[in-house]
Design a protein around this motif. Structure first.
Motif, PDB file in Angstrom:
ATOM      1  N   ILE A  40       0.822  -1.217   0.000  1.00 15.97           N
ATOM      2  CA  ILE A  40       0.000   0.000   0.000  1.00 15.97           C
ATOM      3  C   ILE A  40       0.851   1.261   0.000  1.00 15.97           C
ATOM      4  CG2 ILE A  40      -1.439   1.390   1.547  1.00 15.97           C
ATOM      5  CD1 ILE A  40      -3.224  -0.887   1.969  1.00 15.97           C
ATOM      6  N   ARG A  41       1.835   1.305   0.860  1.00 19.47           N
ATOM      7  CA  ARG A  41       2.669   2.514   0.961  1.00 19.47           C
ATOM      8  C   ARG A  41       3.407   2.786  -0.354  1.00 19.47           C
ATOM      9  NH1 ARG A  41       3.237   4.777   5.825  1.00 19.47           N
ATOM     10  NH2 ARG A  41       2.361   3.668   7.613  1.00 19.47           N
ATOM     11  N   ARG A  42       3.850   1.736  -1.018  1.00 20.16           N
ATOM     12  CA  ARG A  42       4.553   1.944  -2.290  1.00 20.16           C
ATOM     13  C   ARG A  42       3.615   2.525  -3.344  1.00 20.16           C
ATOM     14  NH1 ARG A  42       5.253  -0.854  -6.901  1.00 20.16           N
ATOM     15  NH2 ARG A  42       4.063  -2.644  -6.133  1.00 20.16           N
ATOM     16  N   HIS A  43       2.363   2.056  -3.381  1.00 23.78           N
ATOM     17  CA  HIS A  43       1.402   2.585  -4.351  1.00 23.78           C
ATOM     18  C   HIS A  43       1.041   4.042  -4.057  1.00 23.78           C
ATOM     19  CE1 HIS A  43       1.030  -1.227  -6.219  1.00 23.78           C
ATOM     20  NE2 HIS A  43       0.345  -1.819  -5.245  1.00 23.78           N
ATOM     21  N   LEU A  44       0.957   4.377  -2.760  1.00 22.11           N
ATOM     22  CA  LEU A  44       0.487   5.710  -2.378  1.00 22.11           C
ATOM     23  C   LEU A  44       1.604   6.735  -2.228  1.00 22.11           C
ATOM     24  CD1 LEU A  44      -2.220   4.755   0.272  1.00 22.11           C
ATOM     25  CD2 LEU A  44      -2.633   5.709  -1.987  1.00 22.11           C
ATOM     26  N   GLU A  45       2.825   6.293  -2.172  1.00 21.86           N
ATOM     27  CA  GLU A  45       3.942   7.204  -1.883  1.00 21.86           C
ATOM     28  C   GLU A  45       4.005   8.419  -2.803  1.00 21.86           C
ATOM     29  OE1 GLU A  45       8.779   7.001  -1.107  1.00 21.86           O
ATOM     30  OE2 GLU A  45       7.691   5.225  -1.811  1.00 21.86           O
ATOM     31  N   PRO A  46       3.780   8.271  -4.132  1.00 20.29           N
ATOM     32  CA  PRO A  46       3.842   9.457  -5.005  1.00 20.29           C
ATOM     33  C   PRO A  46       2.767  10.493  -4.725  1.00 20.29           C
ATOM     34  CG  PRO A  46       4.024   7.425  -6.290  1.00 20.29           C
ATOM     35  CD  PRO A  46       3.578   7.044  -4.912  1.00 20.29           C
ATOM     36  N   GLU A  59      -2.912   2.269   5.826  1.00 23.79           N
ATOM     37  CA  GLU A  59      -3.216   0.885   6.164  1.00 23.79           C
ATOM     38  C   GLU A  59      -4.340   0.820   7.195  1.00 23.79           C
ATOM     39  OE1 GLU A  59      -1.113  -3.107   8.069  1.00 23.79           O
ATOM     40  OE2 GLU A  59       0.112  -1.544   7.152  1.00 23.79           O
ATOM     41  N   LEU A  60      -4.355   1.776   8.126  1.00 26.75           N
ATOM     42  CA  LEU A  60      -5.434   1.827   9.112  1.00 26.75           C
ATOM     43  C   LEU A  60      -6.771   2.059   8.427  1.00 26.75           C
ATOM     44  CD1 LEU A  60      -6.709   2.099  11.918  1.00 26.75           C
ATOM     45  CD2 LEU A  60      -5.892   4.473  11.971  1.00 26.75           C
ATOM     46  N   LEU A  61      -6.809   2.987   7.461  1.00 23.33           N
ATOM     47  CA  LEU A  61      -8.064   3.282   6.758  1.00 23.33           C
ATOM     48  C   LEU A  61      -8.564   2.062   5.985  1.00 23.33           C
ATOM     49  CD1 LEU A  61      -7.271   6.866   5.388  1.00 23.33           C
ATOM     50  CD2 LEU A  61      -8.501   6.251   7.463  1.00 23.33           C
ATOM     51  N   VAL A  62      -7.645   1.368   5.324  1.00 24.79           N
ATOM     52  CA  VAL A  62      -8.041   0.190   4.549  1.00 24.79           C
ATOM     53  C   VAL A  62      -8.565  -0.904   5.469  1.00 24.79           C
ATOM     54  CG1 VAL A  62      -7.194  -1.664   3.062  1.00 24.79           C
ATOM     55  CG2 VAL A  62      -6.512   0.696   2.616  1.00 24.79           C
ATOM     56  N   ARG A  63      -7.891  -1.132   6.583  1.00 24.46           N
ATOM     57  CA  ARG A  63      -8.350  -2.154   7.524  1.00 24.46           C
ATOM     58  C   ARG A  63      -9.717  -1.803   8.097  1.00 24.46           C
ATOM     59  NH1 ARG A  63      -5.123  -6.161   9.440  1.00 24.46           N
ATOM     60  NH2 ARG A  63      -3.029  -6.270   8.564  1.00 24.46           N
ATOM     61  N   ARG A 114      -6.263  10.303  -3.049  1.00 28.49           N
ATOM     62  CA  ARG A 114      -5.151   9.363  -3.244  1.00 28.49           C
ATOM     63  C   ARG A 114      -5.614   7.970  -3.659  1.00 28.49           C
ATOM     64  NH1 ARG A 114      -4.155  11.812   1.884  1.00 28.49           N
ATOM     65  NH2 ARG A 114      -2.574  13.464   1.752  1.00 28.49           N
ATOM     66  N   PHE A 115      -6.663   7.456  -3.018  1.00 33.35           N
ATOM     67  CA  PHE A 115      -7.087   6.081  -3.292  1.00 33.35           C
ATOM     68  C   PHE A 115      -7.483   5.903  -4.755  1.00 33.35           C
ATOM     69  CE2 PHE A 115      -8.401   4.675   1.279  1.00 33.35           C
ATOM     70  CZ  PHE A 115      -7.117   4.936   1.699  1.00 33.35           C
ATOM     71  N   ARG A 116      -8.234   6.872  -5.300  1.00 32.92           N
ATOM     72  CA  ARG A 116      -8.662   6.759  -6.695  1.00 32.92           C
ATOM     73  C   ARG A 116      -7.538   7.100  -7.659  1.00 32.92           C
ATOM     74  NH1 ARG A 116     -14.834   9.298  -6.370  1.00 32.92           N
ATOM     75  NH2 ARG A 116     -15.731   7.494  -5.273  1.00 32.92           N
ATOM     76  N   ASP A 117      -6.665   7.998  -7.261  1.00 39.42           N
ATOM     77  CA  ASP A 117      -5.564   8.379  -8.140  1.00 39.42           C
ATOM     78  C   ASP A 117      -4.640   7.205  -8.441  1.00 39.42           C
ATOM     79  OD1 ASP A 117      -6.509  10.940  -8.262  1.00 39.42           O
ATOM     80  OD2 ASP A 117      -5.193  11.727  -6.689  1.00 39.42           O
ATOM     81  N   CYS A 118      -4.450   6.321  -7.476  1.00 42.90           N
ATOM     82  CA  CYS A 118      -3.560   5.169  -7.694  1.00 42.90           C
ATOM     83  C   CYS A 118      -4.334   3.869  -7.861  1.00 42.90           C
ATOM     84  CB  CYS A 118      -2.556   5.040  -6.555  1.00 42.90           C
ATOM     85  SG  CYS A 118      -3.247   4.411  -5.015  1.00 42.90           S
ATOM     86  N   ASP A 119      -5.674   3.957  -7.972  1.00 39.45           N
ATOM     87  CA  ASP A 119      -6.529   2.777  -8.140  1.00 39.45           C
ATOM     88  C   ASP A 119      -6.247   1.757  -7.043  1.00 39.45           C
ATOM     89  OD1 ASP A 119      -8.554   1.423  -9.344  1.00 39.45           O
ATOM     90  OD2 ASP A 119      -7.368   0.607 -10.980  1.00 39.45           O
ATOM     91  N   LEU A 120      -6.209   2.229  -5.809  1.00 42.68           N
ATOM     92  CA  LEU A 120      -5.801   1.387  -4.682  1.00 42.68           C
ATOM     93  C   LEU A 120      -6.771   0.239  -4.429  1.00 42.68           C
ATOM     94  CD1 LEU A 120      -3.818   1.006  -2.291  1.00 42.68           C
ATOM     95  CD2 LEU A 120      -5.399   2.365  -0.920  1.00 42.68           C
ATOM     96  N   LEU A 121      -8.068   0.502  -4.503  1.00 41.26           N
ATOM     97  CA  LEU A 121      -9.034  -0.539  -4.174  1.00 41.26           C
ATOM     98  C   LEU A 121      -9.015  -1.666  -5.201  1.00 41.26           C
ATOM     99  CD1 LEU A 121     -12.028   1.624  -2.915  1.00 41.26           C
ATOM    100  CD2 LEU A 121     -10.148   0.603  -1.626  1.00 41.26           C
ATOM    101  N   ARG A 122      -8.751  -1.360  -6.464  1.00 41.81           N
ATOM    102  CA  ARG A 122      -8.580  -2.405  -7.477  1.00 41.81           C
ATOM    103  C   ARG A 122      -7.349  -3.254  -7.159  1.00 41.81           C
ATOM    104  NH1 ARG A 122     -11.189  -5.301 -11.132  1.00 41.81           N
ATOM    105  NH2 ARG A 122     -12.387  -3.439 -11.654  1.00 41.81           N
TER     106      ARG A 122
END
Length: 453
Positions: A40-46, A59-63, A114-122
Motif C-alpha cells: 500500500i505505501r509503495r502505491h500511495l507514496e507518489p 493501512e489503518l483506513l483500509v483495515r 489518493r485512493f482513486r488516483d492510484c486505483d488502490l481498491l482495485r
C-alpha cells in the motif's frame, strides 16, 4: 448466598492484552492471515508530500474499510464508533487500547483523492484474488458471469424526464457525481452503452439507470457485474456499469480480458444466462477467445402463428444456401444488414407462387426470406453444447454466482449504494467483493490453531 455488590475500583496498574481477548475462532482473526497490505505505501507514496505533518496511516483506513464491509457496517461515521468500542476491531486495525480512531471525514478525503488516483481498491482486490490462487481455490478452468441490480442513492421525486434539457455543466460545478457522469458519456459501460433515452434521470446521480427490471416498482440502480471461478466461487473480477443488458454484456468481455491480462487466467468455458447469449457475444467467445459458451442462445426466430420458423430451413454450409421444406433454394447477395451483422437469404418469387406450402411459409409476403447472423457458426456451437451433460452441470453450477449476490445483499447489506456516481459504485463493489473473497478464504482455509494436532 447473594454475591457481593460490584464496586468499580480504579487500579494503579492494569495488565491487558488485546491478543488474548480476541478469540481464535473470531472472523477477523481468520481473515487477518490473508490481508497483505505491504504494497500500500509503495502505491500511495507518489501522492503524499515529503514535508508537513504526518497524515493518517493508509493501512489503518483500509483495515477499517474491510471491517465495515465484512460486517455490513454501511455508515463510515458508525464504523468509526464501532472500531472505537470493539476490541476485535481495534486488534484487526492495529490500534491497541490507546490508538485514536480517525474522523469519518478522513475516508472521503482519501477516497476522492489518493485512493482513486492510484486505483488502490482495485489493487487491493487483485491482491486478495492472487492469494486465493496461491491457496488453490482458483484453477481458471471455468468461469461464470452475471450481474445484479443495486439501488442507487437517488430519489425519483427529484428526477427529471429524460427528454428534458438539463444544464449538466452548471450542476457539475458543485456535484462530483455529475462530473463523473459527464466524464463517462463516451464509455461503453456507461453513456455509450445505448442510445435509448431513459425515462427519468436523477439530478443527484445521473449515471444511475431508471429500471423496472425487477417487475415491481421502477427505481434508479447500478449493475454490479461479477466474474467468478466455479471451483470455489471466488470472485476474480468485478465491474460497475449502467443497469442495462448491453452494458452488462460489455462488462463480461472487459472482465474476461482483464483477468487474462492481470491474473493470467484463461477459462475453457464460461457459464451465463440468456442475456449473454447474443450472437456477437457468442462469436467473440468462440472465434476470438476459443472459450466454450455454456450459454443459452438468445433466439427470437420461433413463430407462434403456425408458419415455418427458421429452424425448418436447412443450411448448406458448402453451397452457402438455405433449403426450404419444399426443397427450393434460398440464396444471398452477400449484402449485410442490421448494422453489418446479418445476411438475408431469399427464395425466388417464381418458386413461392407455385408452392403448395406457401400458406404455411409466407402467406403475407411474395417470397420467403431467412436472416442469418454472421456469428451463426458460434451460435451453432452453443446449441450443440446445450445438448451435453457438461451443460447440465454448468447450469447447476451457475447458482454459485446467484448465491454470492444473495450474500452481498442479505449479509453484507449492500442492497443500496451509499456513494454516488460511477466511481462511487465501483469503489463499493470492489470493497464488497474483496470482503466476500476474504470471508471465503477464512471459511475454506482453516487456521492452524484450529486444526487437530
Amino acid at each position: 448466598m447473594m454475591g457481593h455488590r460490584q464496586i468499580d475500583q480504579a487500579a494503579l496498574f492494569y495488565e491487558f492484552s488485546l491478543e488474548r481477548h480476541v478469540p481464535v475462532t473470531h472472523l477477523l482473526r481468520s481473515i487477518d492471515r490473508f490481508v497483505d497490505l505491504s504494497e500500500i505505501r509503495r502505491h500511495l507514496e507518489p501522492f503524499y508530500s515529503c514535508t508537513g505533518r504526518p497524515s493518517i496511516d493508509p493501512e489503518l483506513l483500509v483495515r477499517m474499510l474491510l471491517v465495515g464491509y465484512c460486517y455490513g457496517i454501511r455508515s463510515e461515521r458508525r464504523l468509526c464508533e464501532e472500531v472505537h468500542l470493539n476490541l476485535a476491531y481495534r486488534w484487526f486495525c492495529r490500534l491497541g487500547l490507546e490508538g485514536e480512531v480517525p474522523d469519518h471525514s478522513t475516508f472521503s478525503k482519501n477516497r476522492h483523492g489518493r485512493f482513486r488516483d492510484c486505483d488502490l481498491l482495485r489493487k487491493l482486490f487483485e491482491t486478495v484474488v492472487q492469494r486465493c490462487i496461491a491457496e488453490g481455490l482458483v484453477d481458471g478452468a471455468a468461469f461464470a458471469v452475471d450481474a445484479s441490480l443495486i439501488a442507487a442513492d437517488a430519489n425519483k421525486q427529484r428526477a427529471v424526464a429524460g427528454a428534458n434539457e438539463v444544464d449538466w455543466e452548471t450542476i457539475a460545478r458543485t456535484r462530483r457525481s455529475v462530473r463523473e457522469y459527464l466524464d463517462t458519456l463516451d464509455e461503453a459501460a456507461w453513456g455509450a452503452a445505448s442510445d435509448t433515452v431513459p425515462k427519468f434521470i436523477a439530478k443527484s446521480d445521473p449515471a444511475a439507470q431508471w429500471t423496472g427490471a425487477h417487475k415491481g416498482h421502477a427505481f434508479f440502480a447500478y449493475a454490479n457485474n461479477y466474474l467468478i471461478d466455479l471451483k470455489a466461487a471466488i470472485i476474480v473480477d468485478v465491474e460497475a456499469t449502467r443497469a442495462i443488458r448491453q452494458a452488462e454484456v460489455g462488462a463480461a468481455r472487459t472482465m474476461i480480458e482483464r483477468t487474462e491480462e492481470r491474473l493470467e487466467l484463461r477459462p475453457e468455458r464460461v457459464v451465463a444466462d440468456t442475456a449473454y447469449g447474443a450472437a456477437e457475444m457468442l462469436g467473440w467467445l468462440v472465434n476470438e477467445r476459443a472459450i466454450e459458451p455454456h450459454i443459452p442462445v438468445f433466439d427470437k426466430s420461433g413463430r407462434a402463428d403456425g408458419t415455418f420458423s427458421r429452424e425448418d430451413f436447412a443450411y448448406d454450409q458448402q453451397s452457402d444456401v438455405y433449403i426450404c421444406p419444399a426443397g427450393k433454394v434460398l440464396t444471398s447477395t452477400g449484402t449485410l444488414v442490421n448494422d453489418g451483422t446479418t445476411l438475408l437469404y431469399r427464395a425466388s418469387k417464381y418458386d413461392c407462387d407455385a408452392c403448395e406450402l406457401k400458406p404455411r411459409c409466407c402467406p403475407k409476403m411474395p417470397s420467403r426470406k431467412v436472416p442469418r447472423s454472421i456469428y451463426e457458426k458460434a451460435r451453432d456451437v452453443a446449441r450443440e453444447i446445450a445438448k451435453t451433460n457438461a451443460y447440465v452441470t454448468s447450469r447447476r453450477e451457475r447458482k454459485k454466482i446467484e448465491m454470492l449476490f444473495a450474500h452481498l445483499k442479505r449479509i453484507l447489506r449492500l442492497d443500496r449504494l451509499r456513494l454516488r456516481g460511477p466511481l462511487g459504485a465501483r469503489d463499493e463493489f470492489l470493497l464488497a467483493a474483496t470482503a466476500q473473497n476474504l470471508r471465503k478464504l477464512a471459511k475454506l482455509i482453516p487456521s492452524p490453531a484450529l486444526q487437530p494436532p
